[in-house]
Scaffold this motif. Structure first.
Motif, short mmCIF file in Angstrom:
data_model
loop_
_atom_site.label_atom_id
_atom_site.label_comp_id
_atom_site.label_asym_id
_atom_site.label_seq_id
_atom_site.Cartn_x
_atom_site.Cartn_y
_atom_site.Cartn_z
N UNK A 144 58.65 -19.58 46.39
CA UNK A 144 59.75 -18.67 46.07
C UNK A 144 59.65 -18.07 44.68
N UNK A 145 58.78 -18.58 43.83
CA UNK A 145 58.60 -17.97 42.51
C UNK A 145 57.42 -17.01 42.58
N UNK A 146 57.35 -16.07 41.64
CA UNK A 146 56.22 -15.13 41.67
C UNK A 146 54.89 -15.87 41.59
N UNK A 147 53.87 -15.37 42.26
CA UNK A 147 52.57 -16.04 42.22
C UNK A 147 51.95 -15.90 40.84
N UNK A 148 51.04 -16.79 40.49
CA UNK A 148 50.36 -16.68 39.20
C UNK A 148 49.38 -15.51 39.23
N UNK A 149 49.09 -14.98 38.06
CA UNK A 149 48.07 -13.95 37.94
C UNK A 149 46.74 -14.65 37.73
N UNK A 150 45.75 -14.24 38.46
CA UNK A 150 44.43 -14.86 38.33
C UNK A 150 43.41 -13.75 38.12
N UNK A 151 42.70 -13.83 37.00
CA UNK A 151 41.63 -12.90 36.72
C UNK A 151 40.34 -13.47 37.29
N UNK A 152 39.50 -12.63 37.87
CA UNK A 152 38.25 -13.15 38.43
C UNK A 152 37.32 -13.63 37.33
N UNK A 153 36.43 -14.56 37.66
CA UNK A 153 35.46 -15.01 36.65
C UNK A 153 34.52 -13.87 36.28
N UNK A 154 34.01 -13.92 35.07
CA UNK A 154 33.05 -12.92 34.62
C UNK A 154 31.69 -13.31 35.21
N UNK A 155 31.02 -12.36 35.89
CA UNK A 155 29.73 -12.69 36.49
C UNK A 155 28.73 -13.18 35.45
N UNK A 156 27.94 -14.16 35.83
CA UNK A 156 26.90 -14.70 34.96
C UNK A 156 25.96 -13.57 34.56
N UNK A 157 25.66 -13.46 33.30
CA UNK A 157 24.73 -12.43 32.83
C UNK A 157 25.37 -11.06 32.66
N UNK A 158 26.69 -10.98 32.80
CA UNK A 158 27.35 -9.68 32.63
C UNK A 158 27.17 -9.20 31.19
N UNK A 159 26.99 -7.93 31.05
CA UNK A 159 26.81 -7.35 29.72
C UNK A 159 28.16 -7.28 29.03
N UNK A 160 28.22 -7.79 27.82
CA UNK A 160 29.45 -7.69 27.04
C UNK A 160 29.67 -6.22 26.66
N UNK A 161 30.89 -5.83 26.54
CA UNK A 161 31.20 -4.44 26.20
C UNK A 161 32.31 -4.41 25.17
N UNK A 162 32.50 -3.26 24.59
CA UNK A 162 33.55 -3.06 23.58
C UNK A 162 34.57 -2.02 24.03
N UNK A 163 34.67 -1.80 25.32
CA UNK A 163 35.55 -0.76 25.83
C UNK A 163 37.02 -1.11 25.62
N UNK A 164 37.76 -0.19 25.00
CA UNK A 164 39.21 -0.38 24.93
C UNK A 164 39.83 -0.08 26.29
N UNK A 165 41.11 -0.40 26.43
CA UNK A 165 41.82 -0.14 27.70
C UNK A 165 42.46 1.24 27.69
N UNK A 166 41.96 2.11 28.52
CA UNK A 166 42.55 3.44 28.71
C UNK A 166 43.04 3.52 30.15
N UNK A 167 44.26 3.99 30.34
CA UNK A 167 44.81 4.17 31.68
C UNK A 167 45.35 5.59 31.82
N UNK A 168 45.60 5.97 33.05
CA UNK A 168 46.31 7.22 33.34
C UNK A 168 47.77 6.87 33.55
#
Length: 170
Positions: free
Chosen positions: A10-34
Motif C-alpha cells: 500500500x505504500x509507494x514502491x521503492x525507486x531502483x536504478x539499474x546497475x551500471x554495466x561492467x566496463x561502462x565508460x564514465x561520462x561527465x554529462x550533465x542532466x538536460x531534459x525537455x
C-alpha cells in the motif's frame, strides 16, 4: 517486495536504478531534459543538484512571450559559474512541467549567454519529489503509487551549436 526496507503493501514502491554495466565508460554529462514552461516547449533544461537559484536567461523569457516589464524587482547579487557577480534583471513565477510534475517556480532572470534554457536547483528537485541521476542519465518520479522514469535529453545540442559542452554528447 521482500527485503526492501520501509516498503509495505500500500505504500509507494521503492525507486531502483539499474546497475551500471561492467566496463561502462564514465561520462561527465550533465542532466538536460525537455520541459514545458507556461505551456511552451523548452529544451535544454539543466537540472543541477548543486545550484542555489532557479535561473532563466533573458532569451528564454522572450521565448515565453514575456519581457523585462513582466519581472518583479529583486535586490540580490548572484555568483555565476565563473565566480563573477551577476545582478538579475528581476524574477518571474512560472509553471514548469517536467515529466509528470508541474511545479510553480520562481526564476531569477539574467541577461547572460548560457548553454541552458533554464537551470533548476535543489529546491525544485525536492519540490517535485524526483531523484535525478547524472550517472544513469534519467530521473525517477513518484506518480501516485507508481514510479515513473524519465530519460533525459541525450543530445541537447544541435549539430550546428558550437559550445564546450557539446563535446560530451558527440
Amino acid at each position: 517486495m521482500t527485503g526492501s526496507p520501509g516498503y509495505t503493501h500500500g505504500s509507494p514502491p521503492p525507486m531502483v536504478f539499474p546497475p551500471i554495466p561492467e566496463g561502462a565508460i564514465l561520462h561527465l554529462k550533465p542532466l538536460y531534459v525537455n520541459a514545458h514552461i507556461c505551456g511552451k516547449p523548452i529544451n535544454k533544461v539543466f537540472i543541477d543538484n548543486g545550484a542555489i537559484f532557479d535561473v532563466m536567461p533573458l532569451k528564454t523569457l522572450k521565448k515565453l512571450g514575456k519581457g523585462i516589464g513582466d519581472l518583479s524587482p529583486v535586490d540580490i547579487e548572484m555568483t555565476s559559474f565563473t565566480r563573477q557577480p551577476t545582478k538579475p534583471e528581476g524574477m518571474v513565477v512560472a509553471p514548469i512541467e517536467v515529466g509528470p510534475k508541474v511545479i510553480s517556480t520562481v526564476f531569477f532572470v539574467v541577461d547572460a549567454n548560457t548553454t541552458y534554457s533554464v537551470l533548476l536547483r535543489r529546491d525544485w528537485i525536492h519540490a517535485s519529489k524526483c531523484v535525478p541521476s547524472s550517472l544513469h542519465q534519467h530521473i525517477m518520479f513518484w506518480k501516485g503509487d507508481k514510479v515513473f522514469r524519465m530519460d533525459v535529453n541525450t543530445n541537447p545540442f544541435g549539430s550546428t551549436e558550437v559550445v564546450e559542452e557539446s563535446v560530451l554528447y558527440s
